[in-house]
Design a protein around this motif. Structure first.
Motif, short mmCIF file in Angstrom:
data_model
loop_
_atom_site.label_atom_id
_atom_site.label_comp_id
_atom_site.label_asym_id
_atom_site.label_seq_id
_atom_site.Cartn_x
_atom_site.Cartn_y
_atom_site.Cartn_z
N TRP A 164 0.84 -1.19 0.00
CA TRP A 164 0.00 0.00 0.00
C TRP A 164 0.88 1.24 0.00
CZ3 TRP A 164 -0.51 -4.06 3.41
CH2 TRP A 164 -1.66 -4.84 3.29
N GLY A 165 0.61 2.16 -0.89
CA GLY A 165 1.20 3.48 -0.82
C GLY A 165 0.26 4.31 0.05
N LEU A 166 0.79 5.02 1.03
CA LEU A 166 -0.07 5.73 1.97
C LEU A 166 0.62 6.96 2.52
CD1 LEU A 166 0.79 4.83 5.25
CD2 LEU A 166 0.36 2.68 4.08
N THR A 167 -0.14 7.77 3.20
CA THR A 167 0.39 8.91 3.93
C THR A 167 0.21 8.61 5.41
OG1 THR A 167 -0.21 10.39 2.12
CG2 THR A 167 0.25 11.40 4.25
N ALA A 168 1.32 8.48 6.12
CA ALA A 168 1.27 8.10 7.53
C ALA A 168 0.65 9.22 8.37
CB ALA A 168 2.68 7.80 8.04
N HIS A 169 -0.29 8.82 9.22
CA HIS A 169 -0.96 9.76 10.12
C HIS A 169 -1.32 8.98 11.40
CE1 HIS A 169 -3.93 12.47 11.80
NE2 HIS A 169 -3.36 13.39 11.06
N PRO A 170 -1.12 9.58 12.57
CA PRO A 170 -1.36 8.85 13.82
C PRO A 170 -2.76 8.27 13.97
CG PRO A 170 -0.34 10.99 14.29
CD PRO A 170 -0.65 10.94 12.82
N ARG A 171 -3.78 8.98 13.47
CA ARG A 171 -5.15 8.53 13.67
C ARG A 171 -5.51 7.25 12.91
NH1 ARG A 171 -8.31 13.71 12.26
NH2 ARG A 171 -6.33 14.18 11.32
N THR A 172 -4.75 6.90 11.89
CA THR A 172 -5.14 5.72 11.11
C THR A 172 -4.09 4.62 11.11
OG1 THR A 172 -4.41 6.85 9.12
CG2 THR A 172 -6.76 6.99 9.66
N ILE A 173 -3.12 4.70 12.00
CA ILE A 173 -2.14 3.62 12.09
C ILE A 173 -2.84 2.30 12.42
CG2 ILE A 173 -0.22 2.73 13.49
CD1 ILE A 173 1.00 5.53 13.31
N GLU A 174 -3.87 2.35 13.24
CA GLU A 174 -4.61 1.13 13.59
C GLU A 174 -5.13 0.43 12.33
OE1 GLU A 174 -6.20 -1.93 15.84
OE2 GLU A 174 -4.80 -0.37 16.45
N ARG A 175 -5.61 1.20 11.38
CA ARG A 175 -6.10 0.62 10.12
C ARG A 175 -5.01 -0.19 9.43
NH1 ARG A 175 -7.61 3.97 4.68
NH2 ARG A 175 -8.24 2.17 3.45
N TRP A 176 -3.79 0.37 9.36
CA TRP A 176 -2.69 -0.31 8.68
C TRP A 176 -2.18 -1.48 9.49
CZ3 TRP A 176 -3.32 0.62 4.01
CH2 TRP A 176 -3.82 1.85 3.61
N ARG A 177 -2.24 -1.38 10.81
CA ARG A 177 -1.91 -2.54 11.67
C ARG A 177 -2.83 -3.71 11.31
NH1 ARG A 177 -0.30 -2.15 17.29
NH2 ARG A 177 -2.24 -3.20 17.76
N ASN A 178 -4.11 -3.42 11.18
CA ASN A 178 -5.09 -4.46 10.88
C ASN A 178 -4.89 -5.04 9.48
OD1 ASN A 178 -6.24 -4.22 13.40
ND2 ASN A 178 -7.80 -2.78 12.72
N LYS A 179 -4.55 -4.19 8.51
CA LYS A 179 -4.31 -4.69 7.15
C LYS A 179 -3.08 -5.59 7.10
CE LYS A 179 -6.75 -1.40 4.30
NZ LYS A 179 -7.59 -2.34 3.59
N ALA A 180 -2.01 -5.19 7.79
CA ALA A 180 -0.80 -6.02 7.83
C ALA A 180 -1.10 -7.36 8.51
CB ALA A 180 0.32 -5.28 8.56
N ALA A 181 -1.83 -7.31 9.61
CA ALA A 181 -2.19 -8.54 10.33
C ALA A 181 -3.04 -9.46 9.46
CB ALA A 181 -2.92 -8.19 11.62
N ALA A 182 -3.99 -8.88 8.75
CA ALA A 182 -4.86 -9.69 7.88
C ALA A 182 -4.06 -10.33 6.76
CB ALA A 182 -5.98 -8.82 7.31
N ALA A 183 -3.09 -9.60 6.21
CA ALA A 183 -2.25 -10.17 5.15
C ALA A 183 -1.43 -11.35 5.66
CB ALA A 183 -1.32 -9.09 4.58
#
Length: 142
Positions: A15-34
């Motif tokens: 994923w190309g993304l812009t890191a922001h503190p409020r949505t790190i949880e979203r990316w944690r969940n995507k990495a875990a799901a992968a």
């Protein structure tokens, strides 16, 4: 966090993304799901969450340009999670001050992953960890 691109192959998600503190949880969940989708056990899924959180948090804290890339690759019984950012400053692992509120993330990743490292390239770097998909806790990832 704005998603700019998403790629997925059988054993790789990026994923190309812009890191922001409020949505790190979203990316944690995507990495875990992968990792879970590739047969990762509970320990591997938990480590994927920790790694995504720590590496993306470091982009937020230490990189002027928050645009980055999160990549999860699985194969050969291992998962490799990496974040590519736009800073050439290398990560430093220090023995943590246990009374401090932060500063333990890379040390923790270093002590729990099979391997970790970084590669600098013109205009940025990749910080990665590699860990077994199975062999941690016995229960399967959900």
């Amino acid at each position: 966090m704005t998603v700019t691109t998403h790629e997925s192959e059988d054993d790789t998600c990026a994923w190309g993304l812009t890191a922001h503190p409020r949505t790190i949880e979203r990316w944690r969940n995507k990495a875990a799901a992968a990792v879970a989708a590739q047969g990762g056990d509970r320990s591997a899924v938990d480590l994927a969450r920790l790694a995504a959180s720590e590496l993306l948090s470091n982009v937020v804290k230490h990189v002027a340009d928050p645009r980055c890339r999160l990549v999860v690759e699985c194969g050969g019984g291992f998962a490799r999670l990496q974040v590519l950012d736009r800073s050439t400053a290398v990560p430093a692992i220090r023995v943590p001050d246990w009374d401090a509120e932060s500063g333990r993330g890379l040390w923790l990743l270093h002590s729990t992953a099979a391997d970790w490292g970084y590669v600098c390239f013109p205009g940025g770097k990749s910080v990665w960890i590699r860990f077994p998909l199975t062999g941690g806790r016995e229960e399967a990832a959900t």
